[in-house]
Write a protein that holds these residues in place. Structure first.
Motif, short mmCIF file in Angstrom:
data_model
loop_
_atom_site.label_atom_id
_atom_site.label_comp_id
_atom_site.label_asym_id
_atom_site.label_seq_id
_atom_site.Cartn_x
_atom_site.Cartn_y
_atom_site.Cartn_z
N CYS A 96 0.83 -1.21 0.00
CA CYS A 96 0.00 0.00 0.00
C CYS A 96 0.86 1.26 0.00
CB CYS A 96 -0.93 0.00 1.21
SG CYS A 96 -2.22 -1.26 1.18
N LEU A 97 1.94 1.25 0.77
CA LEU A 97 2.80 2.43 0.85
C LEU A 97 3.55 2.69 -0.45
CD1 LEU A 97 4.27 1.97 4.44
CD2 LEU A 97 2.76 3.81 3.68
N LEU A 98 3.85 1.61 -1.17
CA LEU A 98 4.65 1.76 -2.40
C LEU A 98 3.79 1.76 -3.66
CD1 LEU A 98 7.64 -0.55 -1.43
CD2 LEU A 98 7.61 1.96 -1.49
N GLY A 99 2.47 1.78 -3.49
CA GLY A 99 1.59 1.95 -4.64
C GLY A 99 1.29 0.69 -5.43
N TYR A 100 1.56 -0.46 -4.87
CA TYR A 100 1.25 -1.70 -5.58
C TYR A 100 -0.25 -2.00 -5.48
CZ TYR A 100 6.17 -2.98 -6.17
OH TYR A 100 7.48 -3.01 -6.55
N THR A 101 -0.79 -2.63 -6.52
CA THR A 101 -2.18 -3.05 -6.51
C THR A 101 -2.34 -4.55 -6.75
OG1 THR A 101 -2.37 -2.49 -8.87
CG2 THR A 101 -3.06 -0.81 -7.27
N MET B 10 -3.11 -14.57 -10.16
CA MET B 10 -3.96 -14.40 -8.99
C MET B 10 -4.19 -12.91 -8.75
SD MET B 10 -5.23 -16.91 -7.27
CE MET B 10 -5.33 -16.27 -5.62
N PRO B 11 -5.41 -12.43 -8.90
CA PRO B 11 -5.66 -10.99 -8.78
C PRO B 11 -5.84 -10.53 -7.34
CG PRO B 11 -7.68 -12.13 -9.37
CD PRO B 11 -6.61 -13.19 -9.28
N ASP B 12 -4.89 -10.91 -6.48
CA ASP B 12 -5.00 -10.51 -5.08
C ASP B 12 -4.30 -9.18 -4.87
OD1 ASP B 12 -6.00 -10.82 -2.59
OD2 ASP B 12 -4.77 -12.53 -2.03
N THR B 13 -4.77 -8.42 -3.88
CA THR B 13 -4.28 -7.06 -3.70
C THR B 13 -3.78 -6.83 -2.27
OG1 THR B 13 -6.39 -6.12 -2.96
CG2 THR B 13 -6.02 -6.28 -5.34
N PRO B 14 -2.77 -5.99 -2.12
CA PRO B 14 -2.35 -5.63 -0.76
C PRO B 14 -3.44 -4.91 0.01
CG PRO B 14 -1.20 -4.28 -2.41
CD PRO B 14 -1.92 -5.36 -3.15
N GLN B 15 -4.29 -4.20 -0.71
CA GLN B 15 -5.37 -3.46 -0.04
C GLN B 15 -6.37 -4.44 0.63
OE1 GLN B 15 -4.28 -2.81 -3.22
NE2 GLN B 15 -3.18 -0.92 -2.68
N TRP C 42 3.48 -0.40 9.53
CA TRP C 42 2.04 -0.30 9.72
C TRP C 42 1.65 1.07 10.28
CZ3 TRP C 42 -0.91 -0.66 14.53
CH2 TRP C 42 -2.30 -0.67 14.31
N ILE C 43 2.41 1.57 11.24
CA ILE C 43 2.10 2.91 11.78
C ILE C 43 2.28 3.96 10.70
CG2 ILE C 43 2.67 4.60 13.56
CD1 ILE C 43 3.71 2.25 15.27
N ARG C 44 3.31 3.80 9.88
CA ARG C 44 3.52 4.72 8.74
C ARG C 44 2.34 4.61 7.76
NH1 ARG C 44 3.26 7.17 5.00
NH2 ARG C 44 4.80 7.95 3.49
N TYR C 45 1.85 3.40 7.55
CA TYR C 45 0.68 3.17 6.70
C TYR C 45 -0.55 3.92 7.23
CZ TYR C 45 -3.56 0.40 5.57
OH TYR C 45 -4.83 0.00 5.24
N LEU C 46 -0.70 3.96 8.56
CA LEU C 46 -1.85 4.62 9.16
C LEU C 46 -1.90 6.12 8.89
CD1 LEU C 46 -1.93 2.84 12.65
CD2 LEU C 46 -3.47 2.44 10.72
N GLY D 231 3.92 10.70 -1.29
CA GLY D 231 3.20 11.80 -0.65
C GLY D 231 1.75 11.92 -1.06
N LYS D 232 1.22 10.88 -1.74
CA LYS D 232 -0.17 10.90 -2.19
C LYS D 232 -1.07 10.21 -1.17
CE LYS D 232 1.24 10.61 -7.06
NZ LYS D 232 1.24 9.74 -8.27
N ALA D 233 -2.21 10.81 -0.91
CA ALA D 233 -3.16 10.22 0.03
C ALA D 233 -3.79 8.97 -0.55
CB ALA D 233 -4.25 11.23 0.38
N PHE D 234 -4.06 7.98 0.30
CA PHE D 234 -4.79 6.78 -0.14
C PHE D 234 -5.77 6.41 0.97
CE2 PHE D 234 -1.07 5.10 2.12
CZ PHE D 234 -1.61 4.11 2.93
#
Length: 540
Positions: A343-348, A400-405, A447-451, A458-461
């Motif tokens: 999630c932090l590095l923009g992977y889907t 496999m279309p699995d996502t970190p999200q 994980w805290i950085r993810y929060l 620097g983009k919001a998600f």
């Protein structure tokens, strides 16, 4: 080519397109199932459709079974109304193999689908009939770990549970309340035996189901709403068992690329629906080929030979070892690490992360170097071979279309088991030093950085759903993408929360390391990548 009884009459058309079809007399199986039900499952989701239902189909095809499944949906009744019944309880299973091939199966082992709705006299009445049947041997569950909880994330009893405790088993509103009411019907019908089998992906799942059912039994007896013997019945392992199990099969939500394959074959009416409860469901499910289901062999009313379908039956101690091997070391922690940093590095896609050298080294180190030394080999599955399959076959599978999200959902509930147990094992072992854990703390910091809900550019998600976001996010909001900030002042109280991390990180001697990592991860744009490079470099 429609997925229903009428559309499947032309078997040759389906077989010409490479579909495996049910090979049993469905009408005869349906009649026998309605007369003598043996297995009811709660939770009509993708895992059930891809795993349990397919196992039963294989056994029906082979003549091992002569009865099928009944499924009850207690969270989202629209799944039954808008997906199961329009398709006559058939569904399509598309198995996505690592070599790029697909296996397409029309699964027809579900004979009946019902809403676990106590306000619907016909549906709930039928469920009572099933639970009163002598033939019923097992009730299984895939309702997620949250499904067994009688309190919210802050420990406050859920209003529906409070109301059900007082009102008794006549017309409960809560999920477990309704299940307990059905079990009470079985008690009233002659204290008939049954196995109540959680197959949810959580530690000691049978205990969670037992604790929830037992709480209802006690409350109802105390309130004078149930016969005093009901508690004894629930507690009698020769009458009602709550086996532990370990389940493992990745079933991401139905993917558009798989839908396209089926459409090109000529399959009609494939459109997924999103229910009013925001459940995404389609007439097909896509899943990986690998699957494990290890179950404690405790079935008071007997069981069919499900081992012929690939299920593994063993004792509780071995299930515990297998579960700890998978949940605490060999799969789940690796998934969570990939989810947070993905999630932090923009992977889907999770599979794309396995092309990232830093992320690959991160999960290899967590699995092989930090986790494996404290894993107890269960004997029936080899831990190193399990990790090998996860990292070399399962997670890198590009089909496999699995996502970190998706995997990042409910992370606060997962951290104490997926990482905290390893830390505890290090603290308890005289020949181990918790200071040797370098990258597990990096996941906590990540994980805290993810929060902060801001990626490495620097983009919001949007954060994935989690029952404790309101509790934990305020700590992360005290941070900024800036160097030199006092991280400990912001998150120190959070690091003490055993319910989040499994241990008090100060008591464990890891708080300083987590703060150091977090300060570097939050130092600015690009800091996540640079921090990963710095701390996983040793293995590259």
């Amino acid at each position: 080519m429609k997925i229903n009884q009428e559309g499947l009459k032309d078997r040759a058309q389906w077989e010409a397109k490479g579909y495996r079809l049910p090979e049993f007399d469905r009408a005869a199986v349906l009649a026998e199932t309605r007369k003598n039900p043996f297995w009811i499952h709660f939770g009509a989701g993708n895992l059930f459709r891809a795993f349990h239902a397919n196992v039963v189909q294989r056994l029906l095809n082979e003549g091992v079974l002569d009865k099928g499944l009944i499924v009850a949906e207690g969270f989202d009744y629209e799944i039954v109304e808008k997906m199961n019944r329009p398709h006559d309880d058939y569904n399509l299973l598309v198995t996505l193999k690592a070599d790029g091939s697909v296996e397409k199966t029309v699964v027809g082992s579900v004979m009946e689908s019902l809403a676990l709705d106590s306000d619907n006299e016909a549906e709930f009445g039928r469920l009572k009939e099933i639970f009163a049947a002598d033939s019923l041997q097992m009730a299984t569950f895939t309702i997620t770990e949250k499904g067994y909880q009688l309190v919210d994330g802050k420990g406050t009893q859920l209003p529906a549970v409070t109301a059900d405790f007082a009102a008794g088993p006549e017309k409960p509103a809560s999920y477990i309340g309704k299940v307990a009411a059905l079990l009470y019907v079985r008690y009233q019908s002659g204290k008939k035996p049954i196995a109540m089998v959680s197959t949810d992906n959580c530690s000691h799942n049978g205990d969670k189901l037992y604790a929830a059912i037992h709480a209802f039994a006690q409350a109802w007896v105390k309130a004078g709403k149930a016969d005093p013997g009901f508690v004894d019945y629930v507690d009698d392992k020769t009458k009602v068992s709550f086996p532990w199990s370990m389940i493992d099969k990745i079933t991401p939500r139905p993917d558009a690329s798989v839908e396209e394959i089926l459409m090109n074959d000529g399959v009609e009416e494939l459109e997924p629906i999103i229910t009013s409860k925001n459940t995404y469901v389609a007439p097909f499910v896509n899943a990986e080929e690998t699957e494990y289901l290890v179950i404690e062999d405790a079935f008071p009313n007997g069981r069919p030979k499900l081992e012929k379908g690939g299920l593994i039956f063993t004792d509780r101690e071995t299930v515990d070892k297998v579960e700890k091997m998978k949940v605490c070391t060999c799969l789940n922690p690796l998934h969570t690490a990939l989810a947070v940093y993905g999630c932090l590095l923009g992977y889907t896609k999770i599979s794309d992360e396995m092309k990232d050298p830093e992320l690959v080294e991160l999960v290899k180190t967590i699995g092989y170097k930090e986790g494996l030394p404290v894993v107890v080999n269960p004997g029936i599955l080899d831990p190193k071979e399990f990790i090998d399959t996860v990292l070399n076959v399962r997670v890198p599978n590009p089909f496999m279309p699995d996502t970190p999200q998706r995997i990042a959902t409910d992370t606060s509930q997962k951290l104490p088991i997926r990482f905290g147990e390893t830390i505890k094992a290090y603290l308890a072992a005289p020949d181990k030093n918790v200071d040797d854990l370098k990258l597990i703390p990096l996941v906590y910091a990540g994980w805290i950085r993810y929060l902060m809900a801001v990626d490495d550019e620097g983009k919001a998600f949007e954060l994935s759903s989690d029952p404790l976001l309101d509790t934990v996010c305020p700590y992360a909001k005290k941070l900024a993408l800036a160097p030199g900030q006092d991280v400990e002042a912001a998150v120190g109280p959070l690091l003490k929360m055993k319910e989040i991390f499994g241990v008090d990180l100060y008591e464990a001697g890891l708080a300083d390391r987590v703060c150091t990592y977090l300060a570097e991860l939050a130092a600015g744009e690009g800091a996540v990548r640079e921090t990963l490079k710095k701390y996983v470099r040793e293995g590259l």
